[in-house]
Write a protein that holds these residues in place. Sequence first.
Motif, PDB file in Angstrom:
ATOM      1  N   ASP A  96     -64.440 -40.902  74.752  1.00 30.15           N
ATOM      2  CA  ASP A  96     -63.557 -39.819  75.202  1.00 30.15           C
ATOM      3  C   ASP A  96     -62.150 -40.077  74.658  1.00 30.15           C
ATOM      4  N   GLN A  97     -61.235 -39.153  74.921  1.00 28.52           N
ATOM      5  CA  GLN A  97     -59.888 -39.262  74.364  1.00 28.52           C
ATOM      6  C   GLN A  97     -59.186 -40.544  74.815  1.00 28.52           C
ATOM      7  N   LYS A  98     -59.311 -40.877  76.071  1.00 30.27           N
ATOM      8  CA  LYS A  98     -58.646 -42.071  76.592  1.00 30.27           C
ATOM      9  C   LYS A  98     -59.185 -43.333  75.923  1.00 30.27           C
ATOM     10  N   SER A  99     -60.485 -43.402  75.724  1.00 24.83           N
ATOM     11  CA  SER A  99     -61.097 -44.579  75.099  1.00 24.83           C
ATOM     12  C   SER A  99     -60.658 -44.737  73.653  1.00 24.83           C
ATOM     13  N   ILE A 100     -60.595 -43.645  72.921  1.00 26.39           N
ATOM     14  CA  ILE A 100     -60.190 -43.736  71.518  1.00 26.39           C
ATOM     15  C   ILE A 100     -58.713 -44.111  71.420  1.00 26.39           C
ATOM     16  N   LEU A 101     -57.897 -43.597  72.333  1.00 24.92           N
ATOM     17  CA  LEU A 101     -56.483 -43.974  72.359  1.00 24.92           C
ATOM     18  C   LEU A 101     -56.339 -45.468  72.650  1.00 24.92           C
ATOM     19  N   ASN A 102     -57.079 -45.960  73.634  1.00 22.10           N
ATOM     20  CA  ASN A 102     -57.017 -47.382  73.967  1.00 22.10           C
ATOM     21  C   ASN A 102     -57.452 -48.256  72.796  1.00 22.10           C
TER      22      ASN A 102
END
Length: 114
Positions: A96-102
Amino acid sequence: LLPIQRFFSETSNLIADGRDMGSVVFPNANLKFFLDAAPEVRAKRRYLELQKRGQEVNMHDLINDIVERDKKDKTRELSPLIKTEDSILLDSTNLDQKSILNLALQHINERKIL
């Protein structure tokens, strides 16, 4: 346009997004990510985005459009879509977006860029 884009990188830190940013526009960038995902996943994301706008879309057509665009971009003569050797592949197919950002931030922190 290329000299203007490069000027911005000389005068400040920046994040650039585009299909030839790491290969053509900023080939000497300190850190490059090549963001990718399976065409079906990209189509689903686009489908949901367009539905939120109230647009009627066909999933099959979206997948075909994405595959065709990728093919054209990868085989064009000028500024083809490529993953450079020094770029980091971020496959967001199952993220998800949060995981890819992290994940991106992890690479940034490892290199102490910020």
